[in-house]
Motif scaffolding. Structure first.
Motif, PDB file in Angstrom:
ATOM      1  N   ASP A 167       0.808  -1.219   0.000  1.00  0.00           N
ATOM      2  CA  ASP A 167       0.000   0.000   0.000  1.00  0.00           C
ATOM      3  C   ASP A 167       0.844   1.273   0.000  1.00  0.00           C
ATOM      4  O   ASP A 167       0.309   2.373  -0.118  1.00  0.00           O
ATOM      5  N   GLY A 168       2.183   1.145   0.137  1.00  0.00           N
ATOM      6  CA  GLY A 168       3.035   2.322   0.033  1.00  0.00           C
ATOM      7  C   GLY A 168       2.949   2.978  -1.335  1.00  0.00           C
ATOM      8  O   GLY A 168       3.273   4.168  -1.482  1.00  0.00           O
ATOM      9  N   LEU A 169       2.504   2.231  -2.355  1.00  0.00           N
ATOM     10  CA  LEU A 169       2.369   2.802  -3.693  1.00  0.00           C
ATOM     11  C   LEU A 169       1.280   3.868  -3.742  1.00  0.00           C
ATOM     12  O   LEU A 169       1.312   4.758  -4.607  1.00  0.00           O
ATOM     13  N   LEU A 170       0.336   3.828  -2.814  1.00  0.00           N
ATOM     14  CA  LEU A 170      -0.761   4.794  -2.817  1.00  0.00           C
ATOM     15  C   LEU A 170      -0.278   6.220  -2.535  1.00  0.00           C
ATOM     16  O   LEU A 170      -1.008   7.178  -2.789  1.00  0.00           O
ATOM     17  N   LYS A 171       0.948   6.374  -2.012  1.00  0.00           N
ATOM     18  CA  LYS A 171       1.496   7.719  -1.807  1.00  0.00           C
ATOM     19  C   LYS A 171       1.670   8.458  -3.135  1.00  0.00           C
ATOM     20  O   LYS A 171       1.630   9.691  -3.163  1.00  0.00           O
ATOM     21  N   PHE A 172       1.866   7.690  -4.213  1.00  0.00           N
ATOM     22  CA  PHE A 172       2.025   8.300  -5.534  1.00  0.00           C
ATOM     23  C   PHE A 172       0.625   8.537  -6.119  1.00  0.00           C
ATOM     24  O   PHE A 172       0.172   7.853  -7.033  1.00  0.00           O
ATOM     25  N   SER A 173      -0.007   9.523  -5.589  1.00  0.00           N
ATOM     26  CA  SER A 173      -1.438   9.724  -5.842  1.00  0.00           C
ATOM     27  C   SER A 173      -1.756  10.240  -7.235  1.00  0.00           C
ATOM     28  O   SER A 173      -2.919  10.249  -7.626  1.00  0.00           O
ATOM     29  N   LYS A 174      -0.763  10.675  -7.998  1.00  0.00           N
ATOM     30  CA  LYS A 174      -1.001  11.143  -9.365  1.00  0.00           C
ATOM     31  C   LYS A 174      -0.369  10.220 -10.409  1.00  0.00           C
ATOM     32  O   LYS A 174      -0.216  10.599 -11.568  1.00  0.00           O
ATOM     33  N   LEU A 175      -0.058   9.020 -10.006  1.00  0.00           N
ATOM     34  CA  LEU A 175       0.603   8.061 -10.894  1.00  0.00           C
ATOM     35  C   LEU A 175      -0.341   7.635 -12.022  1.00  0.00           C
ATOM     36  O   LEU A 175      -1.485   7.245 -11.775  1.00  0.00           O
ATOM     37  N   GLU A 176       0.150   7.694 -13.262  1.00  0.00           N
ATOM     38  CA  GLU A 176      -0.640   7.320 -14.431  1.00  0.00           C
ATOM     39  C   GLU A 176      -0.078   6.101 -15.163  1.00  0.00           C
ATOM     40  O   GLU A 176      -0.825   5.391 -15.834  1.00  0.00           O
ATOM     41  N   GLU A 177       1.224   5.867 -15.037  1.00  0.00           N
ATOM     42  CA  GLU A 177       1.850   4.759 -15.766  1.00  0.00           C
ATOM     43  C   GLU A 177       2.737   3.955 -14.813  1.00  0.00           C
ATOM     44  O   GLU A 177       3.650   4.495 -14.199  1.00  0.00           O
TER      45      GLU A 177
END
Length: 478
Positions: free
Chosen positions: A103-113
């Motif tokens: 769930d640490g990936l959720l910090k990148f809240s504007k990730l598109e790719e």
């Protein structure tokens, strides 16, 4: 192997950007209004020093990495932790031994790719993916199920690649529907294990915006019905397996989707052996035995679920011992061409057709390849039949002893010679072998034509060792 989380890998890469180290950050090396001197550097000077020496890894994992380092020179005061996470819109973490999407990936809240190819990911926790994702690539991981999709999926996703994973059940096909991916435009599930083409097409037909789909490398693509049925079942498609679908193709395949009796789970494979040359001329024995030499080509082919064309020239035997060593643990049999006597060029004129209904096993076979061998058979026959001579008494001079007059005349009648039994000895050996690669047939190829060098073992040690065997062969899928 210990699990490695995606967020741990990302944190390490961000630290390696050195956003607070020279020439980045608010260090004492910066020239400001209040401080000036020869040891201070201007922003322009710091930017020139930024990539000296250049960092080869600075842009490989994100297009924003280099731009973020420039910001750390121009406006370092803006680079707080939240700003850094939200700055990234692309992340490419390839072959980094990642096994867990946490769930640490959720910090990148504007990730598109997000590209996570060639890792060790076992499942996709969709609730740990940012909802802003538009591109997701998970090629060559260890996915075996899409059941976690029930937790939800990024609603804006337009490109999804699940290629080269162990996916292929009808349950997995059910998850590839418009309910989960309403905006999906491109789907790549090539080199997976999908076998039920009709079930998959039924699911993909609900993806109303789907324009490109890549299915090559799945077992069902070995069926002759695959391309036509797919094109007619998905009228919204523009590209199939990276090839544009023309108007003529759509017209040619029209109506296939409505054919209820269309066979989609069988494939026809033809093996052809042509000419062989380069075999040294075997020397005929001039002693008491004559030698008859013949040659044949043998190969292994899977037959446990296949129907063999009865009109073919081949004959099958018990599973070959060589198969268990070189091929997967399936039931393979050995097939042999007709025998040919030696000549400078031997044309075997051999053709064998197989009809198979296990496309999954056929795909495995194509991945392993076709193993062919040149076999020599020598039949040793006595030059002439030996006869047993009648036993005769001889005197010391070697003359025959005389018959006594009072003995019956027919007692010493000459006996007919009795021929001894003639035993033929057959000697077989493999002179050379080769593997014919067949992976191109999985990728949509229709024919493999190969000139093989079989690394010939010479029948006569006096023959020039530079001679080799060459076999012109063809292996084609009809």
């Amino acid at each position: 192997m210990a699990s490695k989380t995606l967020s741990a890998v990302l944190e390490k890469k961000i630290r390696r950007l050195d956003l607070n180290s020279f020439p980045c950050g608010n260090g004492p090396w910066r020239k400001t209004k209040d401080s000036d001197g020869p040891e201070k550097e201007s922003v322009d000077d710091l930017l020139r020093l930024l990539n000296c020496p250049p960092r080869p890894d600075s842009e490989s994992w994100s297009r924003q990495a280099s731009a973020l380092r420039e910001l750390a020179v121009r406006t370092p005061q803006r680079l707080n932790q939240r700003f850094i996470y939200t700055y990234f819109t692309t992340l490419h973490i390839v072959d980094e031994d990642v096994s867990v999407i946490d769930d640490g990936l959720l910090k990148f809240s504007k990730l598109e790719e997000l590209v996570l190819s060639a890792n060790y990911i076992l499942e996709i926790p969709w609730n740990n993916l940012p909802r802003t994702l538009k591109i997701l690539e998970l090629r060559a991981n260890r996915l075996s199920s899409l059941d976690s999709l029930s937790n939800g999926s990024p609603p804006q996703l337009q490109y999804l690649s699940l290629a080269s994973n162990s996916l292929g059940s009808n349950r997995d096909a059910f998850h590839l529907t418009g309910i989960h991916w309403p905006l999906l435009v491109c789907l790549d599930i090539s080199d997976c294990e999908f076998q039920d083409l009709q079930a998959l097409l039924e699911a993909l037909s609900t993806l109303s915006r789907l324009k490109t789909v890549v299915l090559e490398g799945n077992p069902f693509t070995l069926s002759p019905a695959y391309p036509g049925l797919t094109v007619d079942s998905l009228p919204q498609l523009d590209y199939l397996d990276c090839s544009w679908i023309s108007r003529d193709e759509r017209h040619r395949f029209r109506g296939l989707a409505d054919m209820r009796d269309l066979i989609v789970d069988t494939a026809s494979v033809t093996v052809t052996v042509g000419k062989v040359r380069g075999i040294p001329d075997p020397l005929m024995s001039v002693n008491e035995k004559a030698t008859v030499v013949s040659y044949s080509i043998t190969y292994d082919f899977l037959t446990h679920d296949s129907k063999v064309d009865t009109a073919s020239m081949a004959h099958g035997t018990e599973p070959s011992p060589l198969s268990s060593d070189l091929l997967p643990n399936e039931n393979f049999s050995q097939y042999t061409t007709s025998k040919r006597n030696w000549s400078d060029i031997m044309d075997f004129c051999y053709t064998q057709t197989f009809v198979l209904n296990s496309l999954s096993n056929l795909k495995k076979f194509f991945n392993w390849g076709l193993y062919v061998r040149l076999e020599e058979e020598k039949v040793l026959v006595p030059a002439s039949s030996e006869v047993t001579k009648s036993k005769k008494k001889k005197d010391g001079t070697g003359k025959k002893s005389q018959v006594k007059p009072d003995e019956p005349k027919d007692k010493h009648k000459k006996k007919e010679p009795v021929p001894e039994a003639v035993e033929e000895v057959s000697i077989r050996r493999v002179l050379g072998s080769a593997r014919v690669p067949l992976q191109s047939l999985i990728k949509g190829g229709q024919k493999v034509q190969v000139l093989c060098n079989l690394d010939l073992l010479h029948t006569n040690p006096e023959v020039d060792t530079t001679q080799t065997l060459q076999k012109a062969g063809r292996f084609s899928s009809l």
